[in-house]
Write a protein that holds these residues in place. Structure first.
Motif, PDB file in Angstrom:
ATOM      1  N   ASP A 207      33.635  39.528  38.279  1.00 51.86           N
ATOM      2  CA  ASP A 207      32.694  40.566  38.677  1.00 51.86           C
ATOM      3  C   ASP A 207      33.312  41.953  38.496  1.00 51.86           C
ATOM      4  O   ASP A 207      33.134  42.853  39.326  1.00 51.86           O
ATOM      5  CB  ASP A 207      32.257  40.351  40.132  1.00 51.86           C
ATOM      6  CG  ASP A 207      30.962  41.097  40.474  1.00 51.86           C
ATOM      7  OD1 ASP A 207      30.205  41.419  39.534  1.00 51.86           O
ATOM      8  OD2 ASP A 207      30.735  41.362  41.666  1.00 51.86           O
ATOM      9  N   GLY A 208      34.085  42.114  37.426  1.00 51.63           N
ATOM     10  CA  GLY A 208      34.658  43.404  37.087  1.00 51.63           C
ATOM     11  C   GLY A 208      35.943  43.767  37.798  1.00 51.63           C
ATOM     12  O   GLY A 208      36.486  44.849  37.605  1.00 51.63           O
ATOM     13  N   ARG A 209      36.468  42.866  38.631  1.00 54.62           N
ATOM     14  CA  ARG A 209      37.693  43.156  39.385  1.00 54.62           C
ATOM     15  C   ARG A 209      38.722  42.059  39.163  1.00 54.62           C
ATOM     16  O   ARG A 209      38.379  40.940  38.792  1.00 54.62           O
ATOM     17  CB  ARG A 209      37.370  43.253  40.879  1.00 54.62           C
ATOM     18  CG  ARG A 209      36.765  41.973  41.427  1.00 54.62           C
ATOM     19  CD  ARG A 209      36.767  41.910  42.939  1.00 54.62           C
ATOM     20  NE  ARG A 209      36.095  40.709  43.422  1.00 54.62           N
ATOM     21  CZ  ARG A 209      36.638  39.494  43.461  1.00 54.62           C
ATOM     22  NH1 ARG A 209      37.880  39.298  43.019  1.00 54.62           N
ATOM     23  NH2 ARG A 209      35.949  38.462  43.928  1.00 54.62           N
ATOM     24  N   PRO A 210      40.005  42.347  39.423  1.00 55.65           N
ATOM     25  CA  PRO A 210      41.011  41.280  39.346  1.00 55.65           C
ATOM     26  C   PRO A 210      40.770  40.236  40.433  1.00 55.65           C
ATOM     27  O   PRO A 210      40.186  40.530  41.483  1.00 55.65           O
ATOM     28  CB  PRO A 210      42.333  42.023  39.584  1.00 55.65           C
ATOM     29  CG  PRO A 210      42.039  43.457  39.320  1.00 55.65           C
ATOM     30  CD  PRO A 210      40.594  43.665  39.703  1.00 55.65           C
ATOM     31  N   LEU A 211      41.209  39.032  40.183  1.00 53.72           N
ATOM     32  CA  LEU A 211      41.115  37.988  41.202  1.00 53.72           C
ATOM     33  C   LEU A 211      42.007  38.325  42.381  1.00 53.72           C
ATOM     34  O   LEU A 211      43.111  38.858  42.223  1.00 53.72           O
ATOM     35  CB  LEU A 211      41.547  36.641  40.616  1.00 53.72           C
ATOM     36  CG  LEU A 211      40.698  36.071  39.479  1.00 53.72           C
ATOM     37  CD1 LEU A 211      41.318  34.762  38.980  1.00 53.72           C
ATOM     38  CD2 LEU A 211      39.270  35.832  39.923  1.00 53.72           C
ATOM     39  N   THR A 212      41.542  38.010  43.585  1.00 51.86           N
ATOM     40  CA  THR A 212      42.366  38.211  44.780  1.00 51.86           C
ATOM     41  C   THR A 212      43.458  37.138  44.826  1.00 51.86           C
ATOM     42  O   THR A 212      43.350  36.099  44.180  1.00 51.86           O
ATOM     43  CB  THR A 212      41.511  38.111  46.045  1.00 51.86           C
ATOM     44  OG1 THR A 212      41.066  36.749  46.186  1.00 51.86           O
ATOM     45  CG2 THR A 212      40.319  39.050  45.980  1.00 51.86           C
ATOM     46  N   PRO A 213      44.523  37.377  45.597  1.00 51.50           N
ATOM     47  CA  PRO A 213      45.557  36.345  45.737  1.00 51.50           C
ATOM     48  C   PRO A 213      44.997  35.005  46.225  1.00 51.50           C
ATOM     49  O   PRO A 213      45.449  33.945  45.784  1.00 51.50           O
ATOM     50  CB  PRO A 213      46.516  36.956  46.760  1.00 51.50           C
ATOM     51  CG  PRO A 213      46.368  38.435  46.573  1.00 51.50           C
ATOM     52  CD  PRO A 213      44.918  38.630  46.266  1.00 51.50           C
ATOM     53  N   GLN A 214      44.008  35.031  47.124  1.00 51.88           N
ATOM     54  CA  GLN A 214      43.433  33.785  47.615  1.00 51.88           C
ATOM     55  C   GLN A 214      42.631  33.071  46.533  1.00 51.88           C
ATOM     56  O   GLN A 214      42.643  31.836  46.449  1.00 51.88           O
ATOM     57  CB  GLN A 214      42.547  34.046  48.838  1.00 51.88           C
ATOM     58  CG  GLN A 214      43.310  34.289  50.122  1.00 51.88           C
ATOM     59  CD  GLN A 214      44.215  33.127  50.494  1.00 51.88           C
ATOM     60  OE1 GLN A 214      45.433  33.215  50.308  1.00 51.88           O
ATOM     61  NE2 GLN A 214      43.639  32.055  51.004  1.00 51.88           N
ATOM     62  N   GLU A 215      41.935  33.830  45.700  1.00 49.76           N
ATOM     63  CA  GLU A 215      41.222  33.219  44.581  1.00 49.76           C
ATOM     64  C   GLU A 215      42.195  32.590  43.597  1.00 49.76           C
ATOM     65  O   GLU A 215      41.977  31.477  43.102  1.00 49.76           O
ATOM     66  CB  GLU A 215      40.357  34.268  43.868  1.00 49.76           C
ATOM     67  CG  GLU A 215      39.117  34.685  44.637  1.00 49.76           C
ATOM     68  CD  GLU A 215      38.412  35.847  43.982  1.00 49.76           C
ATOM     69  OE1 GLU A 215      37.168  35.831  43.917  1.00 49.76           O
ATOM     70  OE2 GLU A 215      39.104  36.790  43.526  1.00 49.76           O
ATOM     71  N   GLN A 216      43.261  33.297  43.306  1.00 48.95           N
ATOM     72  CA  GLN A 216      44.269  32.772  42.387  1.00 48.95           C
ATOM     73  C   GLN A 216      44.892  31.493  42.937  1.00 48.95           C
ATOM     74  O   GLN A 216      45.026  30.492  42.225  1.00 48.95           O
ATOM     75  CB  GLN A 216      45.352  33.827  42.149  1.00 48.95           C
ATOM     76  CG  GLN A 216      44.854  35.059  41.403  1.00 48.95           C
ATOM     77  CD  GLN A 216      45.906  36.150  41.316  1.00 48.95           C
ATOM     78  OE1 GLN A 216      46.887  36.155  42.067  1.00 48.95           O
ATOM     79  NE2 GLN A 216      45.711  37.082  40.398  1.00 48.95           N
TER      80      GLN A 216
END
Length: 387
Positions: A207-216
């Protein structure tokens, strides 16, 4: 048969007689209701499973992939519906294509050949820990872009995360999660390209942003879990079928082109993933049973793969089978992303085993001991001897 059945897929009693029980329920009623684990519907026919997996709008994955639900680290893309699911999956799917997985064949073949040579020289081995559990952690580490020797480490982490989540040991669960997060973050910080999955995740945008640490973390955790235990069981039961199905090894040695068909039939007969779950959104009608909003549905893949309406002589191991639309890898938008890697690993093991030890046999007195759990099924041991 009544729509009500106290269906308990976690009961250890079920493991050795799973197909007989599934057949009894499925043949009497394709969709049954159980009051266990807060109540759920179990879909056991091939048609019902395909209907549910083909309609993610009605049957959502956001309630979690298991019954009972295990609340831990959220794992994209398996716990999301479109369009989020589509966006997450697109980040990593390039590495898991047939061509992407094929890049690792020389390394994996060498590892299997070397391991089998050691075991054959020894004269006997339990091929579940010695081979089936040896290859998948290395394979998933390599395709992720992590050091191969770390495979056993992160498999241990994921095992501990699942165990502490199930037991409610929140302090230990948090400690393990922090260890694993630090490990993954360390490798994500070092990535500078997209030639492996860690690179894809580290450089990916949602969605246009880097993945968060939790998503990663959730994505890596999912890939490790899905790429390890299921493939272990796929390899183990395949080796068992090679040793116990009359004439199978001779047919494959005479015609190696049948090996992919053998792999599919092994997966059909003993699906490593037995069940997955969905949550009804807005109500539904499944095989004539009205389902209400928020009700849970358990898809019994192991029963669907033995449905006589689809598979002729479903309880027999038939190779080659002219038509084999099994759902061992699931179906629909959530079909297993690691399917090609799993098939590659199974094919390499079969080819090398038939080439190096075609006359191996299972130890005298062996009786299959099947695991029982909410999702996966496989053999706990497989002692063999090499002439």
């Amino acid at each position: 048969m009544s729509d009500e059945w106290e269906f308990d897929h976690l009961d250890p009693w079920l493991a050795p007689r799973i197909h007989e029980v599934f057949a009894e329920i499925r043949d009497g009623c394709p969709v049954v209701h159980s009051t266990r684990y807060g109540g759920f519907w179990a879909a056991l026919t091939h048609e019902a499973v395909k209907e549910v997996t083909g309609d993610p709008r009605t049957y959502s994955s956001t309630g979690g992939p298991t019954i009972p639900s295990v609340h831990g680290v959220l794992m994209p893309p398996i716990e999301f519906d479109p369009p989020e699911h589509t966006a997450y999956r697109k980040l990593i799917q390039r590495q898991f294509t047939r061509q992407g997985a094929a890049r690792y064949e020389p390394l994996l073949r060498r590892l299997v050949r070397d391991r089998l040579t050691e075991l054959i020289e020894k004269g006997d081995a339990d091929l579940i820990p010695a081979l089936a559990r040896y290859l998948p952690p290395i394979a998933i580490a390599v395709i992720l872009g992590l050091p191969p020797e770390d495979g056993t480490r992160f498999v241990e982490w994921t095992t501990r995360l699942l165990a502490t989540t199930a037991t409610g040991d929140h302090a230990e669960n948090k400690r393990v999660e922090q260890e694993f997060t630090a490990y993954v973050a360390g490798h994500l910080d070092q990535t500078g390209d997209e030639e492996n999955v860690i690179g894809e995740i580290g450089n990916g945008r949602f969605d246009g942003r880097p993945l968060t640490p939790q998503e990663q973390l959730g994505m890596v955790l999912l890939l490790i879990m899905a790429g390890h235990e299921t493939t272990v069981h796929g390899i183990g039961t395949m080796i068992y079928h090679l040793a116990t199905v009359d004439g199978l090894r001779d047919r494959l040695i005479a015609d190696p082109a049948l090996i992919p068909s053998m792999i599919d039939e092994s997966l059909r007969v003993e699906a490593p993933v037995v069940t997955v779950a969905r949550t009804v959104r807005g109500g539904a009608d499944l095989a004539g049973r009205p389902l209400e909003d928020a009700e849970r549905v358990l898809l019994v893949l192991g029963a669907a793969n033995h449905d006589p309406a689809v598979f002729e002589r479903p309880e027999e191991f038939v190779c080659p089978r002219d038509r084999n639309p099994h759902v061992a890898f699931g179906s629909g938008i959530h079909r297993c992303i690691g399917e090609h890697l799993a098939r590659l690993e199974m094919r390499i093991v079969a080819e090398e085993l038939l080439a190096l030890a075609p006359d191996y046999h299972i130890a005298d007195g062996y009786r299959p001991d099947w695991t029982s759990g909410p999702v996966v099924r496989g053999l706990t041991t497989l002692p063999v001897t090499f002439p």
